[in-house]
Design an enzyme around this catalytic site. Structure first.
Site, PDB file in Angstrom:
ATOM      1  CB  SER A   1      17.552  29.389  27.445  1.00 54.74           C
ATOM      2  OG  SER A   1      17.530  28.214  26.660  1.00 54.74           O
TER       3      SER A   1
ATOM      4  CB  SER B   1      25.329  18.263  25.495  1.00 58.03           C
ATOM      5  OG  SER B   1      25.373  19.379  26.335  1.00 58.03           O
TER       6      SER B   1
ATOM      7  CB  SER C   1      19.477  22.790  34.232  1.00 57.09           C
ATOM      8  OG  SER C   1      19.961  22.926  32.911  1.00 57.09           O
TER       9      SER C   1
ATOM     10  N   GLY D   1      32.367 -25.548  33.561  1.00 59.38           N
ATOM     11  CA  GLY D   1      31.328 -26.096  32.701  1.00 59.38           C
ATOM     12  C   GLY D   1      29.961 -25.570  33.036  1.00 59.38           C
TER      13      GLY D   1
ATOM     14  N   GLY E   1      23.098  20.512  30.906  1.00 58.72           N
ATOM     15  CA  GLY E   1      22.242  20.264  32.064  1.00 58.72           C
ATOM     16  C   GLY E   1      20.873  19.832  31.603  1.00 58.72           C
ATOM     17  CG  LEU E   2      18.688  17.066  34.089  1.00 53.00           C
ATOM     18  CD1 LEU E   2      18.012  16.769  35.430  1.00 53.00           C
ATOM     19  CD2 LEU E   2      18.517  15.898  33.138  1.00 53.00           C
TER      20      LEU E   2
END
Lengths: 264, 635
Positions: free
Chosen positions: B470, B537, B467, B103, B463-464
């Site tokens: 590219s 992502s 990171s 309760g 990745g961040l």
């Protein structure tokens, strides 16, 4: 759908959830009536095979009939059997009463098996009706890194949504027959013609209701020599199932202490 | 003594089993009532009462009926029930499981765990104290948890001198509150659990009561079973390929299924017929099962090789389940941190689960105080009307159409923390997949691979920001070109300027962005090209979706330099801008990045050169593409 059909369907659902959500499962096979029913249910869930190993944590003090049963049916049922031997009694918390201390060996053996095989899920055949602390269990029950059970902070579980996310190193206990009773187990064993160890049936006015280590498990007075007679006896009795298991009764909280330390 | 011969054992297994949850405000006497009920139905284990009386005497305290249930050490110390206990008893006509729910407000999640399993509820209300906040809260949750059979015990009648007027007034209050929730009590019973009035016996003290006792009222409850009245719903738990059969396994939540039935698989909308219902052990001397019905766990095979997976729902082709991309629900929330718009969590429906984002919280209610608010925050233990945007569509029903496939559970922070009922939903905006017939290419994948000397593949760099995605993508592209392969770089930012220019940075838009990139990458790979995706992502679910879309030949590469290094590099100046507050929800600062658990490669680009990183990726890629691996000769 009768009651056994409903129980079976629910257990199969739980087995399949465990297999879908966890990567490295094992089923704890104590060789008793409950874990034999579990193996049967697993074979139903996965169409004849048990797709994970069965683990026997062996105290080396079981009845000879139990070892014979294990070796015969591991082969007949095509099980992947793992045996983990328990450490000597000296390795166990000396503050526990003697029989509980003996049972706690099994907990140590289990911890070793966990460390060795890195299981993330252990399937165990406990039932809510066996003992009051087991009534509080979840179907998926997380265990901390040291195997301990925190009864106070269990996550909610509803509508068959089970919690399966774990911190690294922890594992889940999965309880597919948590909702069964002792009578259900026997009725199902009979219906499905699942083999049992004959020690459960009365000989010379005594039988075992629950099987554990030879030195701390005692028979009950009974004339039930068939499963039907066991069912009739259970309908009448008010003696608890685990009354023949010495470790439960040495102190009022002995069983709970065993459980929080990782016992089944 | 009964013997096996005169006891009809088959009959015992056919007795109804009814699960009852006992609820109510703390200290209104639930545990006492249970203790008394077990005693009066002759259900206690031998010696239990005596043992507990002895323990009480040893501790120098008077025996209480509640000790029977509160058998955990910790509970006795605290004097309140902390988790659901289950205990069994039986009456002449039924077997019961009593679920004792705590309760105390802080244990609401345990009350929910207990009540969600129940067929019926026994609500205990103190005759002196009356309706309190937990009484209201619990009753409200019964409504959300679909518990419709209710009996009310007005307890501690001894404390009000068994006054019929007090009983009548309180009964009227309770009927009125339950009525507001669409609930009605099957009976309201005056009780003194401590003295034993109204439990199993109609004692002189309550001789004025013309309704049933508690045990008579419980005897009228029925077990709630999965129904065959509604159309088939079979949520898929798994697809097993243990042998040559491809078995779709799951439990029928409603309806029935027959061999030969035409079914539709949601949410994709593709159809097939049931070829067989599989069973073990194979029935001897009889034919394999031809039908199955609600409640059964089954395995079926289909007459076509469809892509079916966990979370899909099989339904009759003529009565498909709904498909939701956005859903509105009435939920309870249990996490100490309030739920707010923008929050991302995992939403489960049956066996399906998806990432979901809260897009709106229109109204919230504290069911204890009955206070409604519109501040858009859903605090712990409150009820709210919440809209979710789903990362991928799921098959479901409105709760009003099918309670078992119209309810959701919410996972947050690694645990289930909420749940509720689906009140409405919107399908995905695109044309239903069932209307689209994919063109089957005339040139097979194998023919292309033979001509090119390798298959296509997808390298997914995640990745961040900063990171090195590219940089690595460009270097890898050059290297592949040198090997006479056809590389295509799909850069997240570049695509956002064109293909994805309609998308923003909400979780739903990020997911859609990645879904499109994954589709394009998969298309390229099927032509034998090497797609190199460079995209932050951050969501694991979106990456998992990409992996599923591409299938074989998907290589996830997690570029994992320390976050400080990324921020220091800041090639596009985004970190600086985000720190200054110029970019909301920037991954790495305010936005969450879900670290990959199953990446094929993890490369710390602060420790490895670009060339060494590309070498490592190339090695995996050549294996995945089935290309000869002699990088030295090609350089």
């Amino acid at each position: 759908m009768d009651r056994l059909d409903a129980l079976e369907a629910q257990s199969i659902f739980i087995f399949r959830e465990a297999f879908a959500r966890l990567k490295n499962l094992a089923l704890l096979w104590s060789l008793g009536k409950d874990s034999n029913v579990m193996i049967w249910l697993a074979r139903k869930a996965f169409f004849g095979r048990v797709p994970f190993p069965v683990l026997h944590v062996d105290t080396a003090r079981k009845f000879p009939e139990m070892y014979a049963f294990r070796d015969r049916y591991a082969a007949e049922w095509g099980l992947t059997l793992l045996v983990e031997h328990c450490p000597p009694i000296e390795a166990v918390d000396p503050s526990l009463p003697p029989a509980a201390r003996s049972a706690a060996r099994k907990t140590e053996g289990l911890k070793r098996a966990l460390a060795k095989h890195c299981f993330d899920g252990l399937i165990a055949g406990i039932r809510r009706d066996e003992e009051p602390t087991r009534a509080k269990e979840r179907v998926f029950s997380p265990r901390a890194l040291d195997g301990n059970w925190d009864v106070r902070s269990q996550p909610p579980e509803f509508w068959d949504h089970f919690n399966a996310t774990l911190p690294d190193g922890a594992h889940l206990r999965i309880h597919p027959i948590l909702h069964w009773t002792e009578a259900d187990i026997w009725a199902y064993t009979k219906r499905e013609a699942i083999p049992i160890i004959p020690l459960y049936l009365a000989r010379d006015g005594k039988r075992y209701r629950s099987l554990g280590d030879m030195d701390i498990t005692f028979p009950v007075v009974s004339d039930a020599a068939t499963i039907d007679e066991i069912l009739a006896e259970l309908h009448e009795t008010k003696v608890p199932e685990r009354s023949g298991r010495a470790m439960d009764h040495e102190a009022e909280d002995a069983f709970e202490r065993l459980r929080t330390a990782g016992y089944l | 003594m009964t013997t096996a011969t005169d006891l009809d054992l088959t009959h015992l297994q056919e007795r109804p089993l009814v699960r009852i949850v006992i609820i109510g405000h703390v200290d209104h006497g639930k545990s006492t009532l249970i203790g008394r009920l077990l005693h009066e139905t002759d259900s206690l284990p031998a010696g239990k009462l005596e043992a507990l009386k002895a323990v009480s005497a040893r501790r120098g305290m008077p025996f209480e009926w509640s000790f029977i249930l509160d058998s955990l050490q910790t509970e006795r110390d605290q004097g309140i029930t902390i988790d659901t206990s289950q205990i069994r008893f039986r009456t002449a006509s039924r077997d019961f499981v009593l679920i004792d729910a705590p309760g105390h407000a802080q244990f609401l999640r345990n009350m929910i765990t207990g009540a969600a399993q129940a067929d019926a509820a026994l609500l205990v209300v103190d005759a002196v104290d009356g309706i309190r906040d937990q009484t209201r809260r619990h009753a409200y949750l019964l409504h959300l948890l679909d518990v419709r059979q209710i009996v009310v015990a007005i307890n501690k009648m001894d404390s009000v001198g068994y006054d019929p007027a007090r009983f009548a007034a309180l009964s009227a209050d309770i009927r009125s509150y339950l009525g507001e929730l669409g609930l009605s009590a099957a009976a309201i019973v005056p009780v003194s659990a401590r003295e034993g009035d109204g439990i199993a016996a109609r004692t002189p003290a309550i001789s004025w009561h013309d309704g049933p006792t508690i045990s008579e009222a419980l005897d009228r409850f029925v077990a709630v079973a999965a129904t065959t009245e509604r159309p088939l719903r079979l949520p898929v738990q798994a697809v097993y390929k243990f042998d040559e059969r491809r078995i779709v396994a799951g439990r029928l939540e409603s309806g029935r299924i027959c061999v030969g039935d035409e079914i539709v698989v949601g949410p994709a909308g593709v159809t097939a017929r049931i070829r067989s219902i599989e069973a073990w052990p194979a029935p001897s001397g009889r034919d394999a099962p031809r039908t199955a019905h609600a409640g059964q766990s089954v395995g079926v095979t289909l007459d076509r090789d469809l892509f079916v997976s966990r979370g899909d729902v099989l339904a009759p082709a003529a009565q498909p389940a709904g498909v939701a991309a956005v859903l509105r629900s009435r939920i309870f929330w249990l996490h100490p941190q309030p739920l707010r718009p923008g929050a991302a969590l995992t939403l489960r429906v049956g066996t399906a689960e998806t990432r979901a984002t809260v897009s709106a919280i229109t109204e919230t209610l504290d069911p204890g105080e009955l206070a409604r608010r519109q501040d858009g925050l859903l605090a712990a233990n409150q009820i709210g009307d919440v809209t979710f945007v789903l990362a991928r569509p799921v098959a479901l029903d409105l709760h009003s159409d099918n309670p078992r496939t119209g309810r959701i559970a919410l996972e947050y922070d690694g645990a289930i923390m909420g749940g509720g009922l689906v009140t409405s939903f919107d399908p995905p905006p695109r044309t239903a997949a069932s209307d689209i017939v994919p063109n089957i290419p005339e040139i097979s994948l194998e023919a292309r691979a033979r001509r090119l000397g390798h298959r296509g593949a997808v390298v997914w760099l995640t990745g961040l920001p900063g990171s090195g995605k590219s940089t690595i993508a460009n270097a890898l592209e050059r290297r592949l070109l040198d090997r006479a392969m056809v590389p295509v770089v799909l850069d997240g930012d570049t695509l956002r300027a064109g293909l994805n220019s309609d998308l923003g940075f909400s979780d739903a838009d990020r997911t859609e962005n990645l879904r499109r990139i994954a589709e394009v990458a998969a298309l390229l790979a099927r032509q034998g090209l090497m797609a190199i995706v460079a995209a932050v992502s951050p969501l694991a679910a979106a990456r998992a979706h990409a992996r599923r879309v591409v299938g074989d030949g998907f290589i996830e590469v997690y570029l994992a330099p320390p976050a400080e290094v990324c921020e220091q590099r800041d090639p596009k100046g985004h970190y600086r801008k985000a720190r200054a507050g110029g970019i909301a929800d920037f991954t790495g600062i305010t936005g969450q990045y879900e670290v990959p658990q199953f990446a094929e490669l993890v490369i710390d680009t602060s420790q490895r050169t670009v060339q060494a990183s590309v070498d490592a990726i190339l090695e995996k890629l050549l294996v995945a593409a089935g290309a000869p691996s002699s990088p030295a000769a090609q350089r």
